[in-house]
Design a protein around this motif. Structure first.
Motif, PDB file in Angstrom:
ATOM      1  N   ASN A 463       0.842  -1.191   0.000  1.00 54.01           N
ATOM      2  CA  ASN A 463       0.000   0.000   0.000  1.00 54.01           C
ATOM      3  C   ASN A 463       0.887   1.255   0.000  1.00 54.01           C
ATOM      4  O   ASN A 463       0.791   2.107   0.879  1.00 54.01           O
ATOM      5  N   ASP A 464       1.759   1.348  -1.025  1.00 47.68           N
ATOM      6  CA  ASP A 464       2.784   2.405  -1.011  1.00 47.68           C
ATOM      7  C   ASP A 464       2.215   3.821  -1.019  1.00 47.68           C
ATOM      8  O   ASP A 464       2.811   4.734  -0.456  1.00 47.68           O
ATOM      9  N   GLY A 465       1.077   3.978  -1.668  1.00 48.58           N
ATOM     10  CA  GLY A 465       0.501   5.322  -1.751  1.00 48.58           C
ATOM     11  C   GLY A 465      -0.010   5.843  -0.418  1.00 48.58           C
ATOM     12  O   GLY A 465      -0.395   7.004  -0.307  1.00 48.58           O
ATOM     13  N   MET A 466       0.011   4.984   0.593  1.00 43.82           N
ATOM     14  CA  MET A 466      -0.469   5.424   1.914  1.00 43.82           C
ATOM     15  C   MET A 466       0.647   5.448   2.957  1.00 43.82           C
ATOM     16  O   MET A 466       0.381   5.682   4.135  1.00 43.82           O
ATOM     17  N   VAL A 467       1.886   5.194   2.525  1.00 39.64           N
ATOM     18  CA  VAL A 467       2.957   5.056   3.520  1.00 39.64           C
ATOM     19  C   VAL A 467       3.144   6.323   4.339  1.00 39.64           C
ATOM     20  O   VAL A 467       3.208   6.295   5.564  1.00 39.64           O
ATOM     21  N   TRP A 468       3.217   7.453   3.666  1.00 39.03           N
ATOM     22  CA  TRP A 468       3.487   8.706   4.388  1.00 39.03           C
ATOM     23  C   TRP A 468       2.373   8.998   5.380  1.00 39.03           C
ATOM     24  O   TRP A 468       2.628   9.386   6.524  1.00 39.03           O
ATOM     25  N   TYR A 469       1.144   8.814   4.904  1.00 37.81           N
ATOM     26  CA  TYR A 469       0.002   9.064   5.787  1.00 37.81           C
ATOM     27  C   TYR A 469       0.008   8.081   6.954  1.00 37.81           C
ATOM     28  O   TYR A 469      -0.118   8.480   8.118  1.00 37.81           O
ATOM     29  N   ASN A 470       0.161   6.793   6.626  1.00 41.45           N
ATOM     30  CA  ASN A 470       0.102   5.790   7.698  1.00 41.45           C
ATOM     31  C   ASN A 470       1.248   5.952   8.692  1.00 41.45           C
ATOM     32  O   ASN A 470       1.090   5.674   9.883  1.00 41.45           O
ATOM     33  N   HIS A 471       2.396   6.408   8.201  1.00 42.30           N
ATOM     34  CA  HIS A 471       3.508   6.659   9.121  1.00 42.30           C
ATOM     35  C   HIS A 471       3.108   7.731  10.144  1.00 42.30           C
ATOM     36  O   HIS A 471       3.319   7.572  11.356  1.00 42.30           O
ATOM     37  N   SER A 472       2.509   8.795   9.643  1.00 45.49           N
ATOM     38  CA  SER A 472       2.114   9.875  10.571  1.00 45.49           C
ATOM     39  C   SER A 472       1.048   9.386  11.552  1.00 45.49           C
ATOM     40  O   SER A 472       1.019   9.809  12.709  1.00 45.49           O
ATOM     41  N   ARG A 473       0.173   8.452  11.104  1.00 42.24           N
ATOM     42  CA  ARG A 473      -0.841   7.918  12.028  1.00 42.24           C
ATOM     43  C   ARG A 473      -0.178   7.014  13.069  1.00 42.24           C
ATOM     44  O   ARG A 473      -0.632   6.917  14.209  1.00 42.24           O
ATOM     45  N   GLY A 474       0.882   6.314  12.649  1.00 41.47           N
ATOM     46  CA  GLY A 474       1.618   5.483  13.605  1.00 41.47           C
ATOM     47  C   GLY A 474       2.219   6.348  14.703  1.00 41.47           C
ATOM     48  O   GLY A 474       2.144   6.033  15.901  1.00 41.47           O
ATOM     49  N   PHE A 475       2.812   7.474  14.286  1.00 42.90           N
ATOM     50  CA  PHE A 475       3.364   8.410  15.272  1.00 42.90           C
ATOM     51  C   PHE A 475       2.274   8.907  16.218  1.00 42.90           C
ATOM     52  O   PHE A 475       2.437   8.940  17.447  1.00 42.90           O
ATOM     53  N   MET A 476       1.118   9.260  15.661  1.00 41.79           N
ATOM     54  CA  MET A 476       0.038   9.782  16.505  1.00 41.79           C
ATOM     55  C   MET A 476      -0.483   8.706  17.462  1.00 41.79           C
ATOM     56  O   MET A 476      -0.816   8.998  18.609  1.00 41.79           O
ATOM     57  N   ARG A 477      -0.551   7.470  16.986  1.00 41.36           N
ATOM     58  CA  ARG A 477      -1.028   6.396  17.882  1.00 41.36           C
ATOM     59  C   ARG A 477      -0.074   6.232  19.064  1.00 41.36           C
ATOM     60  O   ARG A 477      -0.493   6.086  20.205  1.00 41.36           O
ATOM     61  N   LEU A 478       1.212   6.280  18.744  1.00 35.06           N
ATOM     62  CA  LEU A 478       2.225   6.158  19.795  1.00 35.06           C
ATOM     63  C   LEU A 478       2.122   7.325  20.784  1.00 35.06           C
ATOM     64  O   LEU A 478       2.079   7.135  22.008  1.00 35.06           O
ATOM     65  N   ALA A 479       2.060   8.529  20.240  1.00 31.97           N
ATOM     66  CA  ALA A 479       2.017   9.719  21.107  1.00 31.97           C
ATOM     67  C   ALA A 479       0.741   9.724  21.955  1.00 31.97           C
ATOM     68  O   ALA A 479       0.773  10.043  23.148  1.00 31.97           O
ATOM     69  N   ARG A 480      -0.368   9.347  21.335  1.00 30.15           N
ATOM     70  CA  ARG A 480      -1.648   9.353  22.062  1.00 30.15           C
ATOM     71  C   ARG A 480      -1.630   8.323  23.197  1.00 30.15           C
ATOM     72  O   ARG A 480      -2.077   8.602  24.307  1.00 30.15           O
ATOM     73  N   ALA A 481      -1.069   7.150  22.897  1.00 30.54           N
ATOM     74  CA  ALA A 481      -1.033   6.088  23.919  1.00 30.54           C
ATOM     75  C   ALA A 481      -0.190   6.539  25.113  1.00 30.54           C
ATOM     76  O   ALA A 481      -0.586   6.367  26.274  1.00 30.54           O
ATOM     77  N   LEU A 482       0.954   7.159  24.848  1.00 29.93           N
ATOM     78  CA  LEU A 482       1.819   7.581  25.955  1.00 29.93           C
ATOM     79  C   LEU A 482       1.172   8.736  26.728  1.00 29.93           C
ATOM     80  O   LEU A 482       1.243   8.807  27.949  1.00 29.93           O
ATOM     81  N   ARG A 483       0.536   9.615  25.988  1.00 29.47           N
ATOM     82  CA  ARG A 483      -0.149  10.747  26.640  1.00 29.47           C
ATOM     83  C   ARG A 483      -1.289  10.235  27.540  1.00 29.47           C
ATOM     84  O   ARG A 483      -1.457  10.698  28.670  1.00 29.47           O
ATOM     85  N   GLN A 484      -2.053   9.266  27.016  1.00 29.26           N
ATOM     86  CA  GLN A 484      -3.184   8.742  27.811  1.00 29.26           C
ATOM     87  C   GLN A 484      -2.696   8.019  29.056  1.00 29.26           C
ATOM     88  O   GLN A 484      -3.272   8.129  30.123  1.00 29.26           O
TER      89      GLN A 484
END
Ligand code: DGJ
Length: 690
Positions: A463-484
């Protein structure tokens, strides 16, 4: 009423001071009709819907549209580009529904032939004069649809002669403001870094004649921490069209039958009060609506960070000595930067191995933390979760966890690889690792760094056309989990300086590191660009060592935001330590006004020999002046935002005097002495009586 619907074809949004209008014309096109100062009578806009167009020539370009899409005789940049399974590549719609839910308007555009729906969302924030916009796509068909572009908002400004403000930048020289006249053609501001990057910012401000103090400014700020794109186009039919959202470069999203996609939000505003008015609107909105609620009213402590003092040579005993000195001069938070973990003796090794280095901390990290706490300070630690050195246990165990292209050597940036955050197992591992670290020690604050951009954008699942977007969502998931999991911890977002400064990150973090450049004159320019959209409270700024510049000059530049110290305290003389102590004490007196007050950029260094910033909160006003060349005499400066009838005591001690707000705002005051490279802080307090 905030939202007015007329005849199911005219839609008018009112905030306190603005009006936004759109409507469906006789051809079924959802036209943008107006955005600007308030016009109470919604029915007036019926008239605008009747403006004729010549259908023989680029018909769709001739009108300002609310949501344009690729094709249909359009030459301009548009908000949507899709491909249906049968290779039909345009979107021809009918407005099939308009509904309101509280302060939100939702317009549904349905394709005339295909089961594909676009919903335009507008949430009206009357109080802040902001309209929140986003778009939702839904594939109701039974075949996948490929989405090649979907922006969050399109904003058309009638007429010509606009300038568009954004920034340009590189590492250590971020946020350099520039206004581009868009007289013909278009201008694109974009990031392809995998995060916001240094080059441009995900916002725009458009105006014809405006300065800091006055003028009509229309602006939009995208809340997205990945690759973005802002396009400002002078459409030859007499309007400026601005589109912004997720970058469509290397973007292709397969939308499966039944699937939906929601874009990031854009915060849209209009003000008559120039660029400062725009900044104040955004700063207030960010504070009230975006910042993590539990921490938004907590003032930023004065911080000491030992990076410039020790770099990678972080040793427990020396850090304790630094902590002792930091506490003596009034520091409230002691932070250990890079170099405390794994085999991290330089930037060549150790990244990814998040255990405390036992040689560097023979008594354990807990010992140092206890020491710091016993001195009455909070404790902070540096991490860089998304990266790995090839020379690390993590990489040796999981060579498949980094982005790579087939047989090619992996591209290095600062001797490190980027972890593939599109893999759920990588993000899960990082959540568990950092949750364990943050739970094992009494840590109060995290500086979250990111020191290289993404290169090999390859998705293992194809799913190469979504890599950049999905990468940023991965970062947000990580940040959100640590924040919560750690709601009371303070998080700072750093990316080799200011490459992660954006409104989405602001909603999960508590502060930004705007730049690795701490030279005061450079910082003034960086801070001018930074504060256009983001608040002073989030602008971490350190005093660092530079024997050519006085302590007070360096300190007063850093006082424009959240003060920190980066000096090597072990090398400073008693006199220099005493000077720092005094500056910190001064900052604590003005901190609340600087961090929570309204900002007026009275003079910008870019256009003057001095920068003068004024902050107002309640009865206190603080003016910070940083003079580059005193030879160019500074004329009195008129303050703003005071109560005309109130009396203010200017300065303190024998030289203090009392004048009215009206005097200060109209006759002005001299804020600085006559020395090159000097900084002054003037405190004005409202006083009672005549
Ligand atoms: C880049 C950051 O901007 C610096 O402040 C520092 O944390 C270094 N990284 C550490 O590697």
């Amino acid at each position: 009423m905030a939202i007015v619907l007329m005849d199911n074809r005219l839609f008018v949004l009112h905030t306190q001071n603005t009006t936004y209008a759109m409507g469906v014309d006789e051809r079924g096109v959802l036209r943008h009709l107006y955005y600007g100062a308030k016009i109470d009578r919604a029915a007036d806009f019926m008239h605008a819907l009747t403006h004729p167009i010549e259908l023989w020539e680029n018909g769709s370009d001739q009108v300002m549209e609310e949501f344009s899409s690729f094709g249909c005789l359009r030459n301009k940049e548009t908000s949507l580009k899709i491909a249906y399974a049968d290779r039909t590549r345009d979107f021809r719609y009918r407005l099939t529904n308009c509904e309101t839910a509280g302060d939100e308007l939702i317009l549904t555009l349905r394709d005339e032939e295909y089961a594909f729906v676009v919903r335009l969302h507008y949430r009206v924030d009357e109080h802040h004069d902001i309209i929140r916009r986003w778009v939702e796509l839904q594939n109701d068909g039974d075949a996948p649809v490929r989405v090649d572009r979907i922006f969050s908002a399109e904003i058309a400004l009638a007429g010509e002669g606009y300038q568009v403000l954004n920034v340009s930048g590189v590492w250590a020289m971020e946020q350099q403001l520039h206004a581009d006249p868009i007289t013909a053609g278009k201008k694109v501001y974009e990031s392809m870094a995998g995060c916001t990057g240094f080059s441009n910012q995900p916002w725009f401000a458009a105006y014809r004649q405006a300065d800091e103090r006055a003028g009509d400014v229309t602006f939009g700020c995208l809340a997205y921490t990945g690759n973005f794109k802002v396009i400002a186009e002078c459409v030859p039919y007499h309007y400026l069209n601005v589109t912004l959202g997720i970058s469509d470069t290397d973007f292709a999203m397969p939308l499966a039958p039944g699937a939906a996609f929601v874009t990031p939000e854009v915060y849209l505003g209009f003000t008559r009060e120039g660029l400062d008015g725009m900044s104040r609107m955004m700063h207030a909105f960010e504070h009230d609506e975006l910042m993590p609620v539990a921490r938004r009213d907590v003032p930023q402590p004065v911080l000491y960070n030992s990076w410039y003092a020790t770099e990678f040579d972080v040793f427990g005993e020396e850090q304790e000595r630094l902590a002792d000195k930091a506490a003596e001069i009034g520091v409230e938070m002691f932070v250990i930067d890079d170099g405390w973990f794994g085999q991290r003796h330089s930037d060549r090794a150790g990244l990814g191995d998040w255990y405390v280095n036992p040689e560097k901390f023979p008594q354990g990290l807990g010992h140092l933390i206890d020491h710091v706490h016993s001195l009455g300070m909070q404790f902070g630690l540096w991490i860089e979760p998304e990266m790995v050195n090839p020379d690390s246990d993590l990489y040796r165990a999981h060579p498949d966890w980094v982005y790579r292209y087939g047989k090619r050597p992996i591209i290095m940036g600062r001797n490190q690889y980027a972890l593939n955050l599109t893999k759920p197992e990588v993000v899960d591992y990082l959540i568990a690792t950092f949750d364990a670290l943050l739970s094992s020690y009494a840590i109060d604050y995290i500086k979250w760094d990111m020191n290289r951009f993404m290169a090999e954008a390859l998705d293992d699942a194809g799913n190469d056309g979504m890599v950049w977007y999905n990468h940023s969502r991965g970062f947000m998931r990580l940040a959100r989990a640590l924040r919560q999991r750690h709601p009371n911890m303070s998080f700072e977002a750093c990316a080799g300086g200011g490459a992660r400064v954006n409104a989405e990150t602001l909603s999960l973090f508590d502060q930004f590191w705007p730049s690795d450049n701490t030279n005061p004159l450079d910082r003034c320019r960086i801070q001018e660009g930074y504060t256009m959209m983001y608040p002073a409270k989030y602008m971490r700024a350190w005093i660092t060592d530079d024997s050519r510049l006085s302590t007070s000059f360096r300190a007063r530049c850093a006082m424009c935001g959240a003060l920190g110290i980066g000096s090597n305290l072990n090398r400073l003389s008693e006199k220099e330590l005493a000077e720092l102590k005094e500056e910190i004490a001064l900052y604590k007196r003005i901190r609340d006004t600087v961090q929570f007050g309204r900002l007026y950029r009275l003079r910008r260094l870019e256009t003057n020999s001095a920068q003068i910033w004024q902050y107002v909160r309640g009865g206190q006003c603080v003016v910070i002046t940083l003079v580059d060349h005193a030879a160019e005499r500074l004329a009195p400066v008129c303050l703003q935002g005071l109560e005309p009838q109130a009396l203010y005591q200017v300065g303190e001690g024998e030289r203090a005097y009392v004048v009215s707000g009206a005097y200060l705002m109209n006759c002005g005051l001299i804020t600085a002495g006559n020395r090159d490279r000097s900084g002054t802080v003037l405190i004005l307090n409202r006083v009672e009586g005549a």
